[in-house]
Design a protein around this motif. Structure first.
Motif, mmCIF file in Angstrom:
data_model
loop_
_atom_site.group_PDB
_atom_site.id
_atom_site.type_symbol
_atom_site.label_atom_id
_atom_site.label_comp_id
_atom_site.label_asym_id
_atom_site.label_seq_id
_atom_site.Cartn_x
_atom_site.Cartn_y
_atom_site.Cartn_z
ATOM 1 N N VAL A 1 0.828 -1.207 0.000
ATOM 2 C CA VAL A 1 0.000 0.000 0.000
ATOM 3 C C VAL A 1 0.865 1.261 0.000
ATOM 4 N N THR A 2 1.934 1.237 0.810
ATOM 5 C CA THR A 2 2.814 2.405 0.868
ATOM 6 C C THR A 2 3.320 2.761 -0.522
ATOM 7 N N MET A 3 3.788 1.734 -1.249
ATOM 8 C CA MET A 3 4.339 2.011 -2.571
ATOM 9 C C MET A 3 3.254 2.477 -3.525
ATOM 10 N N ALA A 4 2.046 1.903 -3.409
ATOM 11 C CA ALA A 4 0.963 2.305 -4.296
ATOM 12 C C ALA A 4 0.625 3.772 -4.060
ATOM 13 N N ILE A 5 0.521 4.165 -2.778
ATOM 14 C CA ILE A 5 0.211 5.567 -2.474
ATOM 15 C C ILE A 5 1.348 6.464 -2.935
ATOM 16 N N THR A 6 2.590 6.034 -2.676
ATOM 17 C CA THR A 6 3.739 6.822 -3.141
ATOM 18 C C THR A 6 3.633 7.050 -4.643
ATOM 19 N N GLY A 7 3.317 5.987 -5.371
ATOM 20 C CA GLY A 7 3.223 6.089 -6.828
ATOM 21 C C GLY A 7 2.190 7.110 -7.244
ATOM 22 N N LEU A 8 1.007 7.026 -6.636
ATOM 23 C CA LEU A 8 -0.051 7.971 -6.999
ATOM 24 C C LEU A 8 0.351 9.400 -6.637
ATOM 25 N N LEU A 9 0.995 9.542 -5.475
ATOM 26 C CA LEU A 9 1.424 10.882 -5.060
ATOM 27 C C LEU A 9 2.443 11.456 -6.036
ATOM 28 N N ILE A 10 3.438 10.632 -6.405
ATOM 29 C CA ILE A 10 4.445 11.115 -7.365
ATOM 30 C C ILE A 10 3.746 11.534 -8.650
ATOM 31 N N ALA A 11 2.797 10.698 -9.099
ATOM 32 C CA ALA A 11 2.094 11.005 -10.343
ATOM 33 C C ALA A 11 1.353 12.330 -10.214
ATOM 34 N N LEU A 12 0.659 12.513 -9.076
ATOM 35 C CA LEU A 12 -0.145 13.716 -8.871
ATOM 36 C C LEU A 12 0.743 14.951 -8.830
ATOM 37 N N ILE A 13 1.771 14.884 -7.973
ATOM 38 C CA ILE A 13 2.647 16.043 -7.804
ATOM 39 C C ILE A 13 3.339 16.381 -9.117
ATOM 40 N N SER A 14 3.880 15.342 -9.773
ATOM 41 C CA SER A 14 4.645 15.668 -10.970
ATOM 42 C C SER A 14 3.735 16.178 -12.079
ATOM 43 N N SER A 15 2.487 15.678 -12.150
ATOM 44 C CA SER A 15 1.631 16.181 -13.221
ATOM 45 C C SER A 15 1.192 17.614 -12.929
ATOM 46 N N VAL A 16 0.982 17.935 -11.645
ATOM 47 C CA VAL A 16 0.636 19.324 -11.319
ATOM 48 C C VAL A 16 1.810 20.236 -11.667
ATOM 49 N N LEU A 17 3.031 19.766 -11.320
ATOM 50 C CA LEU A 17 4.218 20.563 -11.673
ATOM 51 C C LEU A 17 4.316 20.720 -13.183
ATOM 52 N N ALA A 18 4.079 19.608 -13.893
ATOM 53 C CA ALA A 18 4.158 19.667 -15.350
ATOM 54 C C ALA A 18 3.101 20.601 -15.903
ATOM 55 N N GLY A 19 1.963 20.705 -15.200
ATOM 56 C CA GLY A 19 0.871 21.533 -15.688
ATOM 57 C C GLY A 19 1.054 23.017 -15.400
#
Lengths: 438, 404
Positions: free
Chosen positions: A401-419
Motif C-alpha cells: 500500500v505504501t508504494m501504491a500511495i507513493t506512486g499515486l502521489l508522485i504522479a499527482l505532484i509531478s503532473s501538477v508541476l508539469a501543468g
C-alpha cells in the motif's frame, strides 16, 4: 466549483482522446518504471526488524593478517569472527543478550520411511537468538543459555521442515535425526522471512532463513561442516577438526543487544580489553580496530542494496523526467489549442485564478489517471523482474500500500508541476486577441 | 538554400516547445547511450567461455549419512562405475564447479614469506582424469599420474607438491616469462609452502563470474575424503540428458546416502549470468520505450505547431513555395532543435557515465558511443517529424485566403 472543474476537465480530456491518452501513457510509463525500481530498492533497504534495529549490534574485531587489511579500501575489520572469539565473547556474557552463530548443514533422516532422507541447512546459534530477533513460534519455544553451556541436543524447526517431516502437527517433545544424531524438538517457528536476512548477510542477503536451529557449540561435538563463507589469512596449525576450529579462519557471526549508549560504550571497552589480552597472547597482530554496527548500519556497510538496483532506480527517474517533459509539451499544445475557448471564458467573466484552478485540476486528473495506469504497469514490471531474476528476488517484488500511495502521489505532484507552465500560459491569453479572429 | 535564418527566428518566437523537445532529446540520449554501453559490456561478459565442455557436462552431489558409510570405498567405486558407463567421456570427483558461484580460492606467490602478496586463484581438486572431464587442453608440461593423487582429510591444511595452472595464471605469476617456461618453477601457497608447476592448461574459469581473477585457476591432485562429495561428468555430445537420469539412478542405489543437486553446466551458467541477462533485457525495454515516448512527444508537438501555422503555411504555398519547401521547413526546424538537444545530450551522457562509474564502479564508456548516439537521436527526430511535416505539405494554398 471543484466538481464543475472536474466535469470540465473530463470533458476536455475526452474532447482530444489521442493527445490525452498520449499524456496519460507518458506519465504511466514514467511512474510504472519508477515504482518498479523504487519497490525493489525499498524492499532491499527495508528495515527487517524496525522495533529494535537500534539495539542490535553486529560485532567486528580485527584478527586479520598483519600485512594486509581485510578490506583494502575501508580498512574495516573482517566481516566475521573466528571460533575462538565466538567462544570467548559468548562465554563472557558481557552484553544484556548476545548470540554467536554460523551456517552448517546435515542430513535429516525422517522416522517415517515414506519420506526420503534429505539435506537440511542448519543455523548453529545460541539461546538468545529467538528473543533477540523476535522470531515467531508456532509451537514450543527456543532454548535457554544453559542448553548451550551443557551442549544439549535440542532443536527448533522451521514451519517448512515441520510440515515436511511431521505433516504440520505439534512435534514438540518428539525426536528427529539430524547429521547422525538425535535431537529433541523444543520449538517450531511460524513463517519467518526477514527481508533482508539481516542476521547473516554473508551468504545471500535475500535468502530464506535456514531450515533448523541447533545449539552453536554442537559444531565442535559433532564436527559439523562449515557452510557459508570461510576466509583464512593463515593456515591452521596442526591437523584435524579441532585445529581447524582453533585457527584464524573466520566463519562465525556475533550480535549483541545493548539498550543504551552507556551499555554500548561499556561493550566497546570490553572488546578493547579483550583484544589487548589476546595481543598479550600473541594474537591480533593488527592495530586495535573493533566495531559495533546497528542493523541498518550493518546493512549499509555490507552493501545489501545491489548496485544494479540502484542504477536502475536512477535510470528510471531520468525516464520519468523525459515522460514529464513530454507531458509538459503536450499540455502546452493542448491548452494553447484551447485559446479561443479560454478567451471566451475570460471575456464573459472568469478570472485568471478561476482558469488557473480549472487547468491545474485538468492536469491533476491526467496525472492521477497516469498514476493508476502506472501502478498497473509497475505490477507488470515487478512480475517481469521476478521472471527475469528468479528466486533471488522472490521476496522483493510485492507492491504494498505504501508504494501504491507513493506512486499515486508522485504522479499527482509531478503532473501538477508539469501543468504549471502550460496553465500559466493559458491564463495569460488575452481575451481580445482570441475573440478577434472568431 | 536551407532558410536557416527565418527558421531560427521563427523558433525564437516559440522557444518553450523547442526547448522542451531539446531537453527531452538530451535526457533520452543520456539514458540510451549509457544503456547501450552497459548492454554491450554485460553481453561481452556473458559470452566469455569457461573452458569446459558446457553443453555436455553436469554434476551431482552425494551425501553419505549411514554409520557404516565408507567415504574412500564409495568414491573409488563411484568413479569406477561412472567411467565405465557407455557415453561418459570422463568423470571426476571435484570440490567446486566452474561458473557456479561457490568454490575455494587461495593465493599463490613466487617468493616465500608472509610479507609477499599472493595472486588469487580458484582451486579445483581432481585426479588424473581432470583434464579429460573438464575438457581442458594441456599446453605445456604433463598431466598428473595416478600416484600423484592423495586423499585430503576433512581438516587437512597442507597442499600437494605439484599443481597444474591455467595459462592466464602462469602469465600473472611470471609476466616476463613465456608460459611454457614456467613448467617446473616453484610457487608458494599459504605464504611458505612450496609447490611445483607441473603443467599449463589453456583455459579454466573460476566459479565466481564477477571476480577480476576469474581466469586464474589451478588443478590440485587430490580426492576429498568426505561423506558429502560432488562428481563432475562429461558425456559424448547429445547424450547428457539421457545420462543424467542413468547416473542419478545408479548412484541412488546406495541407500546410505542422499543424491541431490544434479545440474547441467548450462543451467549453472544461465543462473550465474542471470542478473546480466536480466539487466540486458530491462535496459533494452527501456531503450525501446524511451524512443517511442520521445518520438511521440516530437510527433505531438510538431502536429500542434503544424496546426497552429496552417495559415502561414497556406500563405507560403500561395506565394509560391512548393510542397518540398514546406516539408523541408519542418525537417530543418526539427534538425536545429535536435542539434541543440544532442549537444546538451552529449554533456548529460558523459555526466551520467561519470556518476555511474564513480558510484557503481562501472567501466567508463568508449568515446565513439557519443557521436553515434548524437547521430541516431537526430535521425529519430527526423523520422518522428516526417509524418506531421508530410501532413503540412497537404495544406492547400486556399486555406490562407479563407479566413482573412
Amino acid at each position: 466549483m471543484f466538481s464543475y472543474y472536474l466535469k470540465l476537465a473530463f470533458k476536455s480530456i475526452r474532447k482530444n482522446p489521442l493527445l490525452s491518452s498520449l499524456m496519460v501513457l507518458a506519465i504511466a510509463l514514467g511512474i510504472g518504471a519508477s515504482i518498479t525500481t523504487i519497490t525493489v530498492n525499498y524492499l532491499m533497504s527495508a528495515n527487517p526488524i524496525p522495533e529494535k534495529s537500534e539495539q542490535l549490534f553486529y560485532v567486528q574485531v580485527d584478527s586479520w593478517d598483519p600485512h594486509n587489511s581485510f578490506n583494502e579500501e575501508s580498512n574495516d575489520p573482517p566481516n566475521q569472527i573466528t571460533w575462538t572469539e565466538a567462544t570467548n565473547l559468548f562465554t563472557a556474557q558481557k552484553a544484556s543478550k548476545q548470540v554467536v552463530m554460523a551456517k552448517s548443514g546435515g542430513i535429516i533422516v525422517p522416522e517415517d520411511q515414506d519420506i526420503n532422507p534429505f539435506e537440511a541447512q542448519i543455523r548453529l546459534t545460541t539461546g538468545d537468538f529467538f528473543t533477540m530477533f523476535n522470531t515467531p513460534f508456532l509451537y514450543g519455544s527456543g532454548w535457554q543459555i544453559t542448553s548451550d553451556q551443557n551442549r544439549e541436543q535440542v532443536i527448533v524447526l522451521t514451519k517448512k521442515i515441520n510440515d515436511k517431516v511431521f505433516g504440520g502437527e505439534n512435534s514438540v517433545g518428539k525426536s528427529i535425526s539430524l547429521a547422525g544424531q538425535h535431537f529433541k524438538i523444543i520449538g517450531v517457528l511460524d513463517t519467518w522471512l526477514p527481508v533482508p536476512k539481516f542476521y547473516d548477510v554473508n551468504n545471500g542477503a535475500f535468502d530464506e532463513p535456514e531450515e533448523v536451529f541447533i545449539p552453536f557449540f554442537l559444531k565442535e561435538s559433532f564436527e559439523l561442516p562449515n557452510w557459508g563463507n570461510t576466509n583464512c589469512w593463515k593456515s591452521p596449525e596442526g591437523e584435524g577438526f579441532k585445529a581447524f576450529l582453533r585457527s584464524e579462519c573466520i566463519n562465525y557471526q556475533m550480535w549483541v543487544e545493548l539498550n543504551s549508549d552507556t551499555e554500548k560504550a561499556e561493550y566497546i571497552d570490553f572488546l578493547n580489553n579483550y583484544v589487548s589480552e589476546q595481543k598479550a597472547l600473541g594474537r591480533f597482530p593488527r592495530p586495535m580496530n573493533n566495531k559495533l554496527s546497528d542493523v541498518m548500519q550493518w546493512m549499509e556497510n555490507q552493501q545489501v542494496v545491489q548496485d544494479d538496483a540502484k542504477m536502475m532506480m536512477w535510470m528510471s527517474f531520468m525516464f520519468l523526467i523525459v515522460c514529464l517533459l513530454n507531458t509538459v509539451g503536450l499540455l502546452l499544445a493542448k491548452f494553447i489549442g484551447k485559446s479561443s475557448e479560454i478567451g471566451l471564458r475570460r471575456a464573459i467573466g472568469a478570472s485568471k485564478s478561476d482558469l488557473f484552478v480549472q487547468h491545474i485540476i485538468e492536469s491533476a486528473c491526467i496525472g492521477l489517471l497516469g498514476g493508476l495506469v502506472g501502478l498497473l504497469l509497475a505490477t507488470l514490471g515487478l512480475k517481469g523482474i521476478e521472471s527475469l531474476y528468479g528466486d533471488f528476488v522472490k521476496n522483493l517484488v510485492s507492491l504494498d500500500v505504501t508504494m501504491a500511495i507513493t506512486g499515486l502521489l508522485i504522479a499527482l505532484i509531478s503532473s501538477v508541476l508539469a501543468g504549471l507552465y502550460p496553465t500559466w500560459r493559458a491564463c495569460n491569453i488575452s481575451p481580445a486577441s482570441q475573440l478577434k479572429s472568431q | 538554400m536551407l532558410e536557416l535564418g527565418p527558421i531560427f527566428r521563427a523558433l525564437l518566437r516559440n522557444k518553450v516547445g523547442a526547448v522542451l523537445i531539446a531537453i527531452q532529446v538530451a535526457f533520452t540520449m543520456a539514458i540510451i547511450v549509457n544503456s547501450v554501453s552497459i548492454i554491450y559490456e554485460r553481453s561481452q561478459e556473458t559470452k566469455r567461455p569457461s573452458g569446459i565442455d558446457e553443453e555436455n557436462s553436469f554434476f551431482i552431489n552425494s551425501s553419505g549419512f549411514g554409520t557404516n558409510f565408507g567415504a574412500k570405498a564409495t568414491i573409488n567405486k563411484d568413479l569406477e562405475d561412472l567411467r565405465a558407463l557407455p557415453g561418459v567421456i570422463d568423470a571426476v570427483q571435484i570440490n567446486a564447479i566452474p561458473v557456479s558461484g561457490g568454490g575455494w580460492s587461495m593465493g599463490l606467490q613466487t617468493e616465500p614469506g608472509a610479507e609477499h602478496d599472493g595472486i588469487g586463484l580458484a582451486v579445483y581438486m581432481v585426479d588424473e582424469h581432470g583434464l579429460g572431464a573438464l575438457d581442458v587442453e594441456l599446453l605445456a608440461g604433463e598431466n598428473f599420474t595416478a600416484s600423484d593423487i592423495r586423499w585430503r582429510g576433512n581438516a587437512e591444511s597442507s597442499w600437494p607438491d605439484k599443481i597444474i595452472i591455467t595459462q592466464a595464471m602462469a602469465n600473472r605469476l611470471f609476466p616476463d616469462v613465456d608460459y611454457a617456461q614456467t613448467v617446473g618453477k616453484t610457487v608458494y601457497i599459504n605464504d611458505n609452502e612450496p609447490m611445483i608447476i607441473s603443467g599449463i592448461i589453456d583455459k579454466l574459469q573460476a566459479p565466481w563470474v564477477g571476480w577480476n581473477n576469474v581466469e586464474n585457476a589451478m588443478l590440485s591432485p587430490e580426492y576429498l575424503e568426505r561423506d558429502a562429495v560432488r562428481y563432475f561428468i562429461r558425456t559424448e555430445p547429445g547424450r547428457r540428458d539421457e545420462l543424467m537420469k542413468t547416473v542419478e539412478e545408479m548412484l541412488a542405489q546406495n541407500k546410505e546416502r542422499v543424491i541431490d543437486g544434479m545440474r547441467s553446466i548450462e543451467y549453472v551458467r544461465e543462473r550465474s549470468y542471470r542478473s546480466h541477462t536480466a539487466m540486458i533485457k530491462i535496459l533494452t525495454t527501456v531503450i525501446i520505450t524511451l524512443t517511442i515516448v520521445t518520438s511521440l512527444g516530437i510527433v505531438g508537438l510538431a502536429s500542434f505547431s503544424v496546426n497552429r501555422r496552417k495559415k502561414q503555411i497556406g500563405i507560403r504555398r500561395a506565394l509560391g513555395a512548393t510542397k518540398r519547401d514546406v516539408l523541408r521547413y519542418f525537417m530543418v526546424e526539427n534538425f536545429l532543435i535536435s542539434t541543440v538537444g544532442v549537444v546538451l545530450g552529449a554533456c548529460l551522457t558523459i555526466g551520467l557515465n561519470i556518476v555511474l562509474v564513480n558510484a557503481l564502479s562501472l567501466t567508463p564508456m568508449d568515446w565513439y558511443y557519443i557521436p553515434i548516439g548524437m547521430l541516431v537521436l537526430c535521425l529519430i527526430g527526423q523520422i518522428a517529424v516526417f509524418g506531421p511535416a508530410k501532413r503540412a505539405t497537404n495544406i492547400a494554398p486556399a486555406t490562407a485566403t479563407r479566413t482573412v
